[in-house]
Design a protein around this motif. Structure first.
Motif, PDB file in Angstrom:
ATOM      1  N   ASP A   9     -29.679   3.761 -21.372  1.00  0.00           N
ATOM      2  CA  ASP A   9     -29.173   2.487 -20.856  1.00  0.00           C
ATOM      3  C   ASP A   9     -29.955   1.308 -21.415  1.00  0.00           C
ATOM      4  O   ASP A   9     -29.386   0.233 -21.673  1.00  0.00           O
ATOM      5  CB  ASP A   9     -29.253   2.483 -19.324  1.00  0.00           C
ATOM      6  N   LEU A  10     -31.265   1.515 -21.629  1.00  0.00           N
ATOM      7  CA  LEU A  10     -32.072   0.440 -22.200  1.00  0.00           C
ATOM      8  C   LEU A  10     -31.631   0.139 -23.635  1.00  0.00           C
ATOM      9  O   LEU A  10     -31.552  -1.031 -24.044  1.00  0.00           O
ATOM     10  CB  LEU A  10     -33.558   0.820 -22.167  1.00  0.00           C
ATOM     11  N   GLU A  11     -31.318   1.179 -24.374  1.00  0.00           N
ATOM     12  CA  GLU A  11     -30.851   0.976 -25.753  1.00  0.00           C
ATOM     13  C   GLU A  11     -29.541   0.195 -25.771  1.00  0.00           C
ATOM     14  O   GLU A  11     -29.356  -0.729 -26.562  1.00  0.00           O
ATOM     15  CB  GLU A  11     -30.652   2.328 -26.450  1.00  0.00           C
ATOM     16  N   ILE A  12     -28.617   0.560 -24.891  1.00  0.00           N
ATOM     17  CA  ILE A  12     -27.324  -0.136 -24.838  1.00  0.00           C
ATOM     18  C   ILE A  12     -27.533  -1.610 -24.517  1.00  0.00           C
ATOM     19  O   ILE A  12     -26.910  -2.497 -25.125  1.00  0.00           O
ATOM     20  CB  ILE A  12     -26.413   0.532 -23.777  1.00  0.00           C
ATOM     21  N   ALA A  48     -25.955  -8.510 -36.966  1.00  0.00           N
ATOM     22  CA  ALA A  48     -26.411  -8.016 -38.277  1.00  0.00           C
ATOM     23  C   ALA A  48     -27.569  -7.042 -38.147  1.00  0.00           C
ATOM     24  O   ALA A  48     -27.806  -6.238 -39.054  1.00  0.00           O
ATOM     25  CB  ALA A  48     -26.824  -9.199 -39.151  1.00  0.00           C
ATOM     26  N   GLU A  49     -28.314  -7.095 -37.057  1.00  0.00           N
ATOM     27  CA  GLU A  49     -29.505  -6.258 -36.916  1.00  0.00           C
ATOM     28  C   GLU A  49     -29.276  -5.063 -35.997  1.00  0.00           C
ATOM     29  O   GLU A  49     -30.190  -4.280 -35.772  1.00  0.00           O
ATOM     30  CB  GLU A  49     -30.662  -7.100 -36.372  1.00  0.00           C
ATOM     31  N   ARG A  50     -28.082  -4.935 -35.448  1.00  0.00           N
ATOM     32  CA  ARG A  50     -27.864  -3.908 -34.432  1.00  0.00           C
ATOM     33  C   ARG A  50     -28.005  -2.487 -34.984  1.00  0.00           C
ATOM     34  O   ARG A  50     -28.592  -1.616 -34.340  1.00  0.00           O
ATOM     35  CB  ARG A  50     -26.484  -4.088 -33.796  1.00  0.00           C
ATOM     36  N   THR A  51     -27.467  -2.264 -36.185  1.00  0.00           N
ATOM     37  CA  THR A  51     -27.538  -0.914 -36.750  1.00  0.00           C
ATOM     38  C   THR A  51     -28.983  -0.498 -36.974  1.00  0.00           C
ATOM     39  O   THR A  51     -29.396   0.613 -36.615  1.00  0.00           O
ATOM     40  CB  THR A  51     -26.762  -0.850 -38.073  1.00  0.00           C
ATOM     41  N   GLN A  52     -29.768  -1.419 -37.581  1.00  0.00           N
ATOM     42  CA  GLN A  52     -31.173  -1.117 -37.829  1.00  0.00           C
ATOM     43  C   GLN A  52     -31.940  -0.936 -36.526  1.00  0.00           C
ATOM     44  O   GLN A  52     -32.767  -0.028 -36.383  1.00  0.00           O
ATOM     45  CB  GLN A  52     -31.808  -2.250 -38.655  1.00  0.00           C
ATOM     46  N   PHE A  53     -31.633  -1.804 -35.564  1.00  0.00           N
ATOM     47  CA  PHE A  53     -32.331  -1.714 -34.269  1.00  0.00           C
ATOM     48  C   PHE A  53     -32.048  -0.370 -33.599  1.00  0.00           C
ATOM     49  O   PHE A  53     -32.963   0.296 -33.095  1.00  0.00           O
ATOM     50  CB  PHE A  53     -31.897  -2.854 -33.344  1.00  0.00           C
ATOM     51  N   LYS A  59     -31.198   2.442 -34.968  1.00  0.00           N
ATOM     52  CA  LYS A  59     -31.865   3.525 -35.692  1.00  0.00           C
ATOM     53  C   LYS A  59     -33.343   3.594 -35.334  1.00  0.00           C
ATOM     54  O   LYS A  59     -33.883   4.658 -35.027  1.00  0.00           O
ATOM     55  CB  LYS A  59     -31.685   3.300 -37.192  1.00  0.00           C
ATOM     56  N   GLU A  60     -34.008   2.430 -35.337  1.00  0.00           N
ATOM     57  CA  GLU A  60     -35.439   2.385 -35.036  1.00  0.00           C
ATOM     58  C   GLU A  60     -35.711   2.771 -33.577  1.00  0.00           C
ATOM     59  O   GLU A  60     -36.695   3.451 -33.264  1.00  0.00           O
ATOM     60  CB  GLU A  60     -35.981   0.971 -35.304  1.00  0.00           C
ATOM     61  N   PHE A  61     -34.816   2.340 -32.688  1.00  0.00           N
ATOM     62  CA  PHE A  61     -35.026   2.631 -31.267  1.00  0.00           C
ATOM     63  C   PHE A  61     -34.906   4.134 -31.005  1.00  0.00           C
ATOM     64  O   PHE A  61     -35.661   4.699 -30.206  1.00  0.00           O
ATOM     65  CB  PHE A  61     -34.011   1.869 -30.408  1.00  0.00           C
ATOM     66  N   LYS A  62     -33.988   4.782 -31.728  1.00  0.00           N
ATOM     67  CA  LYS A  62     -33.844   6.228 -31.577  1.00  0.00           C
ATOM     68  C   LYS A  62     -35.104   6.938 -32.069  1.00  0.00           C
ATOM     69  O   LYS A  62     -35.546   7.928 -31.464  1.00  0.00           O
ATOM     70  CB  LYS A  62     -32.616   6.712 -32.348  1.00  0.00           C
ATOM     71  N   TYR A  63     -35.677   6.463 -33.202  1.00  0.00           N
ATOM     72  CA  TYR A  63     -36.941   7.050 -33.658  1.00  0.00           C
ATOM     73  C   TYR A  63     -38.020   6.886 -32.587  1.00  0.00           C
ATOM     74  O   TYR A  63     -38.795   7.809 -32.311  1.00  0.00           O
ATOM     75  CB  TYR A  63     -37.406   6.375 -34.959  1.00  0.00           C
ATOM     76  N   TYR A  64     -38.025   5.717 -32.012  1.00  0.00           N
ATOM     77  CA  TYR A  64     -39.038   5.400 -30.995  1.00  0.00           C
ATOM     78  C   TYR A  64     -38.907   6.340 -29.789  1.00  0.00           C
ATOM     79  O   TYR A  64     -39.890   6.936 -29.322  1.00  0.00           O
ATOM     80  CB  TYR A  64     -38.874   3.937 -30.579  1.00  0.00           C
ATOM     81  N   ASP A 117     -46.171   1.514 -35.829  1.00  0.00           N
ATOM     82  CA  ASP A 117     -45.357   0.844 -36.839  1.00  0.00           C
ATOM     83  C   ASP A 117     -43.911   0.675 -36.357  1.00  0.00           C
ATOM     84  O   ASP A 117     -43.302  -0.388 -36.515  1.00  0.00           O
ATOM     85  CB  ASP A 117     -45.377   1.647 -38.148  1.00  0.00           C
ATOM     86  N   ILE A 118     -43.371   1.742 -35.771  1.00  0.00           N
ATOM     87  CA  ILE A 118     -41.979   1.683 -35.281  1.00  0.00           C
ATOM     88  C   ILE A 118     -41.845   0.634 -34.189  1.00  0.00           C
ATOM     89  O   ILE A 118     -40.905  -0.168 -34.181  1.00  0.00           O
ATOM     90  CB  ILE A 118     -41.543   3.064 -34.750  1.00  0.00           C
ATOM     91  N   LYS A 119     -42.809   0.608 -33.294  1.00  0.00           N
ATOM     92  CA  LYS A 119     -42.717  -0.322 -32.163  1.00  0.00           C
ATOM     93  C   LYS A 119     -42.862  -1.770 -32.628  1.00  0.00           C
ATOM     94  O   LYS A 119     -42.194  -2.672 -32.118  1.00  0.00           O
ATOM     95  CB  LYS A 119     -43.793   0.016 -31.131  1.00  0.00           C
ATOM     96  N   GLU A 120     -43.715  -1.994 -33.650  1.00  0.00           N
ATOM     97  CA  GLU A 120     -43.854  -3.357 -34.178  1.00  0.00           C
ATOM     98  C   GLU A 120     -42.543  -3.842 -34.778  1.00  0.00           C
ATOM     99  O   GLU A 120     -42.180  -5.016 -34.654  1.00  0.00           O
ATOM    100  CB  GLU A 120     -44.973  -3.401 -35.222  1.00  0.00           C
ATOM    101  N   GLY A 121     -41.805  -2.938 -35.423  1.00  0.00           N
ATOM    102  CA  GLY A 121     -40.509  -3.303 -35.979  1.00  0.00           C
ATOM    103  C   GLY A 121     -39.530  -3.723 -34.888  1.00  0.00           C
ATOM    104  O   GLY A 121     -38.790  -4.700 -35.037  1.00  0.00           O
ATOM    105  N   LEU A 122     -39.554  -3.002 -33.806  1.00  0.00           N
ATOM    106  CA  LEU A 122     -38.695  -3.356 -32.674  1.00  0.00           C
ATOM    107  C   LEU A 122     -39.107  -4.703 -32.090  1.00  0.00           C
ATOM    108  O   LEU A 122     -38.263  -5.523 -31.696  1.00  0.00           O
ATOM    109  CB  LEU A 122     -38.758  -2.267 -31.599  1.00  0.00           C
TER     110      LEU A 122
END
Length: 746
Positions: free
Chosen positions: A108-111, A120-125, A127-132, A200-205
């Protein structure tokens, strides 16, 4: 009593639901506690948040105080803004396991976050959030020992695993299988993240979330409904994610419950909360006047809808201040009104209501707020209705009063909490006769009849209804009594209704119920009413209650109609025995000016004529009312003493008949529980009382002869072979004569 649960209809024909949902309010129009300004300030603070940091706000308040209502008001205000804040209203208590809670929270937080970031950033976000999240899942089953092992295989994320393990371990059961799954997931994760660490992943988010135009809000409500283990997990998840920029958390809970769940050997629960929560508020205390106004309004509306008659508004006004101290939260009011609505429907009938609604209102308060005390009440019926309460207090028996008070205190021992004093006050309002033990409200035995007619819980016969939720088998429904009252203006119909009821209930119970409602008896056919009661009484051989009731009924008639009504009722001669006893009752009330002397003599002449005809045509019956009949005969026709004495002597020619006469006089004294272990003098005085001892003596003197009594008892002692019972009867007869002779000397 009707067992069908139904609902009343509004004036527009719509059904009124049996229950109203105990749900928080959802709009400012429902805000009757004046909390809209508090919610407005909270909504403004959230929508205007401009820092690039995360923030945790806590809303504390006890169970039922309105936390969810304020949350809903805040949400309504946020939705009304031109650029509404995006909100996740997460409900953690919907999930049964910690794993489900973990997965649902991040899903739910991801949604929420994905909907807030630029397109424009949703796809990247995403992907990164799933890694996180996957990284956190890998770490979640790792115990302190397993974390060290994982560090060998996963050097890229080992620092995070070691640091996070104490916070989020326990989401999944640890073990070999779980460790294998973690290793495989970690290997897959390392391939996809190209060796980047969790930091690193969290800094990207962070970089993506910094650029949000409006903050987002995560609401965590009803946390205090969770198990302690689930509460710990949820706060750990908030702690791990609390530093995401532009992400605000609103945590709604009861502070004491959460602090207790978070407490460990290493730290206090309060310290943990204070480090996690930046700003906390307590629910504004409701103005008790507002709460109690709501309570009063809801109960009155309920009564108007479900109980449209027999509601004593004056008594309700007196009772309401006694129940107010029990209601300190909106939820308590909702629970109470729902329970009251259900139980009122159980007792409500189309023709009659089977309990007193005011008493049920008070009893429901005790049931919800002091359940153990409520359960004890029904078990303590014998204490509450100990007949000695009134008797001993009336005689100012201090020792007896203290003993009864001690018994009642064992009932009060079940009370607990801050409402103990209020419960006692409510108890004394329900059972006012017990308040005498504490020198409170005065009570008169005359009040008993009123309490019975109103079906009050302090009436012993009505008491069980309130706990059984039905009319007990040893009682008559008020619906049946209403049907009986409908026929009191038609003598023959009334007699038939009485005969119908006596197939199921004792005549004494039927007459006592009618007596309770005497003021509602029709005055249209007084002669018919009197004749029906007298004939029914004659048929059932149960005289005392009926004659006292008729005497009170006649007192309700206009003086100029009393004589004619009774002459008409006596004319048929269908109830000679009960009519005779009734005339004795009138004689006892002569000082009340019920009849002029000439009217009484006229009535007595008619009754005596009917009775003497009965004696000629039928052998004089020997039954428990025989003595009263003979005495009544002497009152109605004082010049007939010789005739009466001759009839009595004729009736007792044989010794067997004489023993029956003595048994009628003194048998109950011998059988009385007070007689055990007492002398004849003590048991006579205890059982009969000085007045009835004199009455028994006068009976023998007037209708048998004292001298004849002496001679006969002496002969029986001398000649007969006596049983133990007969010896007792003769001993008590001698004691009776001695007591009166002694009193006359003094």
């Amino acid at each position: 009593m009707s067992q069908e649960v139904s609902v009343r209809k509004e004036s527009d024909g719509k059904a009124v639901p049996l229950f109203s949902a105990d749900k928080p309010i959802t709009t400012g129009k429902q805000d009757w506690l004046g909390r809209i300004n508090f919610a407005k300030n909270l909504a403004t603070a959230i929508s205007e948040w401009s820092s690039n940091e995360g923030f945790v706000i806590a809303l504390f308040g006890p169970w039922g105080s309105g936390k969810s209502s304020i949350k809903n008001l805040c949400l309504e205000l946020l939705r009304e803004q031109q650029e509404p804040v995006k909100v996740l209203d997460f409900q953690p208590w919907l999930f049964s396991t910690e794993e489900e809670l973990f997965n649902a929270f991040f899903r739910d937080l991801e949604i929420l976050l994905q909907s807030a970031v630029p397109t424009a950033e949703r796809t990247q976000f995403s992907k990164e959030f799933k890694y996180y999240v996957t990284t956190l899942k890998v770490a979640s089953p790792v115990s302190v020992v397993a974390a060290g092992m994982a560090a060998i295989f996963l050097p890229a994320i080992a620092p995070f695993i070691v640091a996070a393990a104490p916070l989020i371990k326990g989401v999944l059961d640890s073990g070999v299988a779980a460790m294998d799954a973690a290793v495989k997931s970690a290997e897959e994760l390392e391939k996809n993240t190209s060796g980047r660490t969790i930091v690193d992943i969290k800094e990207g988010l962070h970089e993506i979330l910094k650029n949000l135009e409006k903050p987002v809000l995560v609401i965590l409500d009803d946390i205090d409904r969770l198990t302690p283990k689930a509460m710990n997990l949820l706060f750990q998840l908030v702690k791990v994610n609390a530093d995401f920029p532009n992400v605000l958390y609103l945590v709604c809970c009861e502070r004491e419950v959460v602090e207790k769940a978070l407490k460990t050997e290493a730290y206090e629960g309060r310290d943990y909360l204070e480090k996690l929560v930046q700003v906390s508020f307590h629910i504004p205390f409701p103005a008790y006047d507002d709460l109690h106004q709501k309570l009063e309004t809801d109960v009155q509306k309920l009564i108007e809808r479900t109980w449209q008659k027999d509601f004593d508004k004056k008594r309700w006004e007196k009772l309401f201040p006694l129940i107010r101290p029990f209601f300190k939260t909106p939820r308590t009011i909702n629970r109470y009104v729902n329970a009251l609505k259900f139980n009122l429907n159980l007792f409500r009938g189309s023709e009659a209501n089977e309990i007193n609604p005011i008493d049920l209102i008070a009893l429901e308060v005790l049931r919800l707020c002091q359940p153990e005390f409520y359960e004890t009440l029904h078990e303590s019926k014998s204490i509450i209705f100990d007949v000695a309460i009134k008797y001993k207090i009336a005689r100012n028996d201090r020792n007896g009063k203290m003993q009864l008070k001690e018994k009642l205190e064992t009932v009060f021992a079940k009370l607990e909490g801050e409402t103990k004093g209020s419960c006692k006050n409510l108890f004394f309002e329900l059972f006012r006769h017990t308040a005498w033990l504490y020198d409170y409200t005065p009570w008169s035995p005359d009040d008993d009849l009123l309490m019975a007619s109103e079906l009050r819980i302090c009436d012993e016969l009505s008491f069980d209804r309130y706990f059984l939720y039905r009319v007990p088998n040893n009682d008559i429904s008020q619906a049946s009594i209403e049907e009986l009252l409908k026929n009191t203006g038609d003598g023959p119909a009334l007699f038939l209704e009485l005969r119908k009821l006596v197939d199921f209930h004792a005549s004494a119970l039927i007459l006592s119920k009618l007596d309770m409602n005497l003021k509602r008896v029709s005055l249209e056919d007084p002669a018919g009413f009197v004749e029906a009661i007298l004939t029914f009484t004659e048929d059932q051989k149960d005289y005392s209650l009926a004659t006292s009731m008729i005497a009170r009924y006649v007192a309700l008639l206009q003086p100029d109609t009393r004589l004619q009504a009774l002459l008409k009722a006596f004319a048929s001669g269908s109830a000679p025995l009960s009519s005779l006893i009734l005339m004795r009752r009138f004689h006892q009330q002569f000082n009340d000016n019920l009849f002029p002397e000439d009217a009484f003599k006229r009535l007595a002449k008619v009754v005596a004529k009917n009775y003497e005809k009965f004696v000629v045509d039928t052998p004089l019956p020997v039954h428990p009312s025989f003595l009263a009949m003979i005495f009544s005969w002497g009152i109605v026709q004082p010049r007939s003493t010789r005739k009466i004495r001759a009839a009595v002597l004729d009736l007792t020619k044989t010794d067997e008949d004489f023993w029956v006469l003595l048994e009628l006089h003194l048998g109950t004294v011998i059988d009385d529980k007070f007689a055990a272990g007492m002398s004849e003098v003590s048991s006579l005085r205890m059982s009969l009382g000085d007045t009835n001892i004199k009455w028994a003596y006068d009976w023998f003197e007037k209708f048998y002869g004292i001298e004849k009594l002496h001679k006969r008892t002496k002969r029986l002692v001398r000649e007969a072979e006596l049983t133990e019972r007969q010896k007792s009867l003769l001993n008590y007869t001698g004691t009776l004569l001695s007591l009166v002779a002694e009193s006359e000397k003094n």
